[in-house]
Enzyme design. Sequence first.
Site, PDB file in Angstrom:
ATOM      1  N   GLY A   1      49.667 -16.573 -19.974  1.00 45.27           N
ATOM      2  CA  GLY A   1      49.693 -15.448 -19.040  1.00 45.27           C
ATOM      3  C   GLY A   1      49.184 -15.851 -17.668  1.00 45.27           C
TER       4      GLY A   1
ATOM      5  N   HIS B   1      49.455 -10.079 -24.645  1.00 44.92           N
ATOM      6  CA  HIS B   1      49.822 -11.144 -25.590  1.00 44.92           C
ATOM      7  C   HIS B   1      51.254 -10.950 -26.078  1.00 44.92           C
ATOM      8  CE1 HIS B   1      45.286 -10.846 -26.337  1.00 44.92           C
ATOM      9  NE2 HIS B   1      45.433 -12.105 -25.969  1.00 44.92           N
TER      10      HIS B   1
ATOM     11  N   ALA C   1      42.552 -10.370 -30.972  1.00 51.93           N
ATOM     12  CA  ALA C   1      42.328  -9.045 -30.368  1.00 51.93           C
ATOM     13  C   ALA C   1      43.543  -8.733 -29.487  1.00 51.93           C
ATOM     14  CB  ALA C   1      41.011  -8.993 -29.586  1.00 51.93           C
TER      15      ALA C   1
HETATM   16  P1  AMP Z   1      43.334 -14.805 -24.692  1.00 49.93           P
HETATM   17  O1  AMP Z   1      43.553 -14.283 -26.079  1.00 49.93           O
HETATM   18  O2  AMP Z   1      42.584 -13.866 -23.805  1.00 49.93           O
HETATM   19  O3  AMP Z   1      42.851 -16.223 -24.672  1.00 49.93           O
HETATM   20  O4  AMP Z   1      44.789 -14.847 -24.042  1.00 49.93           O
HETATM   21  C1  AMP Z   1      45.834 -15.543 -24.673  1.00 49.93           C
HETATM   22  C2  AMP Z   1      47.005 -15.632 -23.722  1.00 49.93           C
HETATM   23  O5  AMP Z   1      47.435 -14.326 -23.360  1.00 49.93           O
HETATM   24  C3  AMP Z   1      46.642 -16.363 -22.421  1.00 49.93           C
HETATM   25  O6  AMP Z   1      47.735 -17.176 -22.018  1.00 49.93           O
HETATM   26  C4  AMP Z   1      46.421 -15.216 -21.477  1.00 49.93           C
HETATM   27  O7  AMP Z   1      46.643 -15.548 -20.128  1.00 49.93           O
HETATM   28  C5  AMP Z   1      47.469 -14.229 -21.961  1.00 49.93           C
HETATM   29  N1  AMP Z   1      47.110 -12.881 -21.520  1.00 49.93           N
HETATM   30  C6  AMP Z   1      45.922 -12.235 -21.696  1.00 49.93           C
HETATM   31  N2  AMP Z   1      45.947 -11.035 -21.080  1.00 49.93           N
HETATM   32  C7  AMP Z   1      47.174 -10.917 -20.498  1.00 49.93           C
HETATM   33  C8  AMP Z   1      47.806  -9.913 -19.692  1.00 49.93           C
HETATM   34  N3  AMP Z   1      47.183  -8.793 -19.364  1.00 49.93           N
HETATM   35  N4  AMP Z   1      49.072 -10.147 -19.263  1.00 49.93           N
HETATM   36  C9  AMP Z   1      49.712 -11.298 -19.573  1.00 49.93           C
HETATM   37  N5  AMP Z   1      49.164 -12.285 -20.327  1.00 49.93           N
HETATM   38  C10 AMP Z   1      47.918 -12.100 -20.768  1.00 49.93           C
END
Ligand code: AMP
Length: 289
Positions: free
Chosen positions: A152, A42, A37
């Site tokens: 992130g 990302h 998503a």
């Molecule tokens: P997730 O798909 O939510 O598990 O996130 C995957 C990676 O993207 C993780 O390292 C999150 O911290 C990073 N991430 C998600 N949202 C953001 C954002 N708004 N800014 C920077 N990194 C993000």
Amino acid sequence: MNAETLPVARSVAELRRHVAAWRSRGEPVGLVPTMGALHKGHLALVEAAQTAGQRVVVSIFVNPRQFGPREDFASYPRPEADDLVKLTEAAADLAFIPTVDEMYPDGFATTISVGGPSEGLCGAQRPGHFDGVATVVAKLLIQAAPDAAYFGEKDYQQLMVVRRLTRDLNLPIEIVGVPTVREADGLALSSRNVYLSAEERRIAPNLYRIMCEAGSAIAGGEPPAPALQRAVATLGQQGFRVEYLELRDAAALAPLTEPPTKPARLLAAVHLGHTRLIDNIPVEIVWTR
Ligand code: AMP
């Protein structure tokens, strides 16, 4: 450009074949673990790896082990085709999209459990969550064996857990933290923002605003307790149910009750309707005792 141009590996063996080909040509590799998503947050991680001159592997895996029994594993968004278009447009080099069976075959019996930074905050609210995160991240780091992996700051506690795990297990991988990408109104981008109703979406940016006010007050010398109490009350008035709002040491994540004398982080988890939102900001020290 069309989605077919981005190679997709669905098994660890295929992933390793791609990485081995790059390695044989001396090309460095960066890994971006995600649950899909995909949004601009990302893609900022992908860009950071590209800026470092690395081949970029983006893993997409909704990891069942990091969801609690009453959490949103089943309903978590999985728009794979859209994600592949985004990764193709972003010029990533490989998507790694394993099945649950590929990651956790029958008889899987290993858990990586990190103490220290896993304790409290989301660790207290979501029992087992960071064991699930640490286990899947350790597997991904070992499977891809990248030079660097990108996480992130949005998930700040997770970033600290991954740093600890990488050091503790002597993994020769640089862990790079990337600043949170926000909407123009301050709301941190999250795959879960799609759950917000129009009214909730309007309220949601107040989380960041109220955190920034509390962070400035603390940075300006106000003791943390009253500043945080005020922020919790304001969040409540705005319609948030506060799970936690805490000031922590920015590196070890140890609780801080005194005005900080070293880099600190203000971290929050709140509920808005049925949606759980997290956010965090640095608290810079602008005064000395
Ligand atoms: P997730 O798909 O939510 O598990 O996130 C995957 C990676 O993207 C993780 O390292 C999150 O911290 C990073 N991430 C998600 N949202 C953001 C954002 N708004 N800014 C920077 N990194 C993000």
